[in-house]
Design an enzyme around this catalytic site. Structure first.
Site, PDB file in Angstrom:
ATOM      1  N   LYS A 195      63.248  -0.348  84.441  1.00 20.99           N
ATOM      2  CA  LYS A 195      62.354  -0.236  83.286  1.00 20.99           C
ATOM      3  C   LYS A 195      60.994  -0.798  83.668  1.00 20.99           C
ATOM      4  O   LYS A 195      60.876  -1.965  84.017  1.00 20.99           O
ATOM      5  CB  LYS A 195      62.937  -1.002  82.098  1.00 20.99           C
ATOM      6  N   LYS A 248      63.155   4.368  83.003  1.00 21.41           N
ATOM      7  CA  LYS A 248      62.298   4.436  81.821  1.00 21.41           C
ATOM      8  C   LYS A 248      60.890   4.006  82.163  1.00 21.41           C
ATOM      9  O   LYS A 248      60.745   2.981  82.818  1.00 21.41           O
ATOM     10  CB  LYS A 248      62.896   3.500  80.769  1.00 21.41           C
TER      11      LYS A 248
END
Ligand code: PBG
Length: 325
Positions: A195, A248
């Site tokens: 992330k 992400k």
């Protein structure tokens, strides 16, 4: 084989030919639809920077879930807006917290819906960071216990899967241990393994009211410049017991999705985040892009890069179109 003997256009002449040799597909079965739940009754409030995305009270969440199921969207991920925030984010792991109540209601009223919960503290802490603060810094090890407690409380409420998004080191093994000790061996962990500290989360922070009140998240989320480091993060999460690895954001990081696909055997998920959604919506609202085609192409591209699963705010409209609506 070379031109003029070989002509790639031969197999592009009509849709039947094109469909026959198509390498990648997207169906609603690949999608997870994010939903925002808040206290109250009869609440259905549109997020200004995310047209078509609503904050829902539990009664409307149930309605929404039923509608999604009818369209073939069978998997949602829940984000919560708590009644009140405090320094330790205590509503994140409260038995009657907003997510715990929402999960219980969903599993009771719409049992066929697969319910994943986002495990993080940032929506519940008054400072807006993803862990507890010690001397102006997010304290990694002190946060682990609270994250594990949060994941366990979600499983106890009936969550089918938990998805830690905090980016603290060691949280996957801590959560796995807490789940296993309490007989939740069957609850998988979808780790936000890679992330990035991305500006594409802006609209989400409006939706979930989770912007940090000081500083930013670069001390725990990844530097967008790094690709080799993504492999180390993913390796750690595999070793700690993750069942699914998530990358992400999605589109700006498709090279990372593709690298993970090549190097790991676990299912890969990609989160097509709020900012990616908002850009498409804004351009479409101006008549600058054909929204339906751009969404289809975007989801296809994320799958082509190697994602098995896509978390996307477009899931419902995609499914409607997929069904011919
Ligand atoms: C919570 C969380 C965030 C997102 C998912 N979980 C925000 C953040 O890390 O700041 C972003 C999702 C999106 O932008 O759609 N930590």
């Amino acid at each position: 084989m070379m031109f003029p003997e070989y002509r790639p256009r031969r197999l592009r002449r009509n849709e039947t030919l094109r469909a026959m040799i198509r390498e990648t597909t997207v169906s609603p079965a690949h999608l997870i639809y994010p939903l925002f739940v808040q206290p109250g009754k009869g609440v259905r409030e549109e997020v200004p920077s995310m047209p078509g995305v609503f904050r829902l009270s539990i009664d409307n969440l149930i309605k929404e879930a039923k509608e999604c199921l009818g369209l073939g969207v069978r998997h949602v991920i829940l984000f919560g807006l708590p009644e009140k925030k405090d320094p330790a984010g205590s509503e994140a792991y409260a038995k009657d917290g907003i997510i715990q109540r929402a999960v219980r209601a969903l599993k009771d009223k719409v049992p066929d819906m697969l319910v994943t919960t986002d495990v993080c503290l940032c929506e519940y802490t008054d400072h807006g960071h993803c862990g507890v603060i010690v001397e102006q810094e997010v304290d990694n090890d002190a946060s682990l216990e609270l994250l594990a407690k949060t994941a366990l409380s979600h499983a106890e409420a009936g969550a089918d899967m938990v998805a830690p998004s905090d980016m603290m080191d060691g949280r996957v093994s801590e959560i796995r241990a807490a789940l296993d000790e309490n007989n939740f061996h069957q609850v998988p962990i979808m780790a936000y393994a890679v992330k990035y500290a991305s500006s594409f989360y802006g609209p989400f922070r409006d939706a979930a009211d989770g912007a940090p009140q000081f500083g930013d998240r670069r001390g725990y989320q990844m530097d967008p410049a790094n690709s080799r480091e993504a492999m180390r993060e993913a390796t750690l999460d595999v070793e700690e017991g993750a069942d699914i690895l998530m990358v992400k954001p999605a589109v700006p990081y498709l090279d990372i999705v593709s690298r993970l696909r090549d190097e790991f055997d676990l299912p890969i998920a990609a989160y097509h985040v709020s900012g990616e959604y908002a850009m498409i919506k804004a351009a479409a609202a101006n008549g600058w892009l054909d929204e339906a085609r751009v969404v289809d192409e975007t989801l296809l591209s994320i799958r082509r890069a190697g994602a098995d699963i896509i978390l996307t705010y477009c899931a419902k409209e995609f499914a409607r179109r997929y069904n011919g609506g």
